[in-house]
Write a protein that holds these residues in place. Structure first.
Motif, PDB file in Angstrom:
ATOM      1  N   GLU A  34      23.860   7.514  -2.985  1.00  0.00           N
ATOM      2  CA  GLU A  34      24.912   8.714  -2.594  1.00  0.00           C
ATOM      3  C   GLU A  34      25.912   8.071  -1.698  1.00  0.00           C
ATOM      4  OE1 GLU A  34      23.082  12.412  -1.401  1.00  0.00           O
ATOM      5  OE2 GLU A  34      22.020  12.658  -3.163  1.00  0.00           O
ATOM      6  N   LYS A  35      27.199   8.459  -1.749  1.00  0.00           N
ATOM      7  CA  LYS A  35      28.246   8.144  -0.896  1.00  0.00           C
ATOM      8  C   LYS A  35      28.029   8.918   0.490  1.00  0.00           C
ATOM      9  CE  LYS A  35      30.912   5.341  -3.757  1.00  0.00           C
ATOM     10  NZ  LYS A  35      31.066   4.072  -2.935  1.00  0.00           N
ATOM     11  N   ASP A  36      28.344   8.306   1.575  1.00  0.00           N
ATOM     12  CA  ASP A  36      28.583   8.862   3.014  1.00  0.00           C
ATOM     13  C   ASP A  36      29.655   9.747   3.130  1.00  0.00           C
ATOM     14  OD1 ASP A  36      28.298   9.663   5.447  1.00  0.00           O
ATOM     15  OD2 ASP A  36      27.710   7.736   6.197  1.00  0.00           O
ATOM     16  N   THR A  37      29.267  11.243   3.186  1.00  0.00           N
ATOM     17  CA  THR A  37      30.617  12.115   3.303  1.00  0.00           C
ATOM     18  C   THR A  37      30.456  12.458   4.784  1.00  0.00           C
ATOM     19  OG1 THR A  37      29.309  13.631   2.416  1.00  0.00           O
ATOM     20  CG2 THR A  37      30.679  12.632   0.731  1.00  0.00           C
ATOM     21  N   THR A  38      30.087  11.739   5.889  1.00  0.00           N
ATOM     22  CA  THR A  38      30.016  12.331   7.168  1.00  0.00           C
ATOM     23  C   THR A  38      31.647  12.447   7.413  1.00  0.00           C
ATOM     24  OG1 THR A  38      28.078  11.219   7.638  1.00  0.00           O
ATOM     25  CG2 THR A  38      29.559  11.887   9.663  1.00  0.00           C
TER      26      THR A  38
END
Length: 219
Positions: free
Chosen positions: A79-83
């Protein structure tokens, strides 16, 4: 399959590739389908004097490409980091580095091309990063969902954020040049390159979602 029409080198290619496919756990039917699909291309290249190894590469590497590796699957499903702060910082660093590098290069080519002060570059980079993340947060993350933002609302949101960005940029012109120090073209180029390299490794380390091209599985 009849391999009699193949040269010895191409027959050897098929044999090595077959062993690799067997090693990778392919069934007889899967191996037959793969090789039958490849044979027309191999024969066509053979008629031109091009061996399969030249056209397709090493047989083991070519055959292995038909088998998904565990690490490939892991990377695909990661999963991509969407922080928010990481997405903003990633985009800001990219814009800052890009503006610094491009203006430095253009100034080096054309001495009359204006250079920006350090605070102006910060406003362009980090203000632009906020605009890009804002676009993602309010528009693009809903692109593939039922909550997709309408055209007019998209235009309105983008317009407001761009106006804010332009005002922020304009305000930096009021900062005295003794504070808003203008960088030389060489320093600007070096700074831009360093920041872009740093941004690249920062994005790779955390696998950060792109604010300007979110993936379809973005939530």
């Amino acid at each position: 399959m009849d391999l009699q029409n193949l040269t010895k080198k191409n027959q050897e290619f098929i044999n090595i590739a077959t062993h690799q496919l067997i090693k990778d756990g392919k069934t007889d039917q899967e191996i037959k389908d793969i090789l039958e699909n490849a044979l027309p291309s191999i024969l066509e290249n053979q008629s031109k004097g091009i061996p399969a190894r030249t056209a397709l590469g090493a047989p083991t590497v070519w055959a292995a490409a038909f088998t998904e590796k565990p690490e490939d699957k892991k990377q695909a499903t990661q999963e991509k980091d969407t922080t928010p702060w990481r997405m903003w910082l990633n985009t800001s660093l990219w814009l800052f580095g890009l503006f610094a590098l491009v203006t430095g290069v253009l100034s080096l080519i054309s001495p009359t091309y204006p250079l920006y002060g350090i605070f102006t570059l910060i406003a362009l980079g980090f203000g632009g990063g906020a605009v890009m993340y804002g676009s993602y947060h309010y528009i693009y993350r809903f692109q593939y969902t039922e909550k997709r933002v309408g055209f007019l609302k998209t235009i309105a949101i983008m317009f407001v954020m761009l106006i804010v960005w332009m005002l922020l940029f304009a305000l930096t012109t009021l900062i005295p040049s003794s504070i808003n120090i203008i960088l030389s073209n060489i320093i600007s180029i070096l700074l831009g390159a360093i920041v872009l390299v740093g941004q690249y490794f920062f994005r790779k380390k955390y696998n950060i979602e792109s604010a300007w091209s979110p993936q379809q599985n973005t939530k």
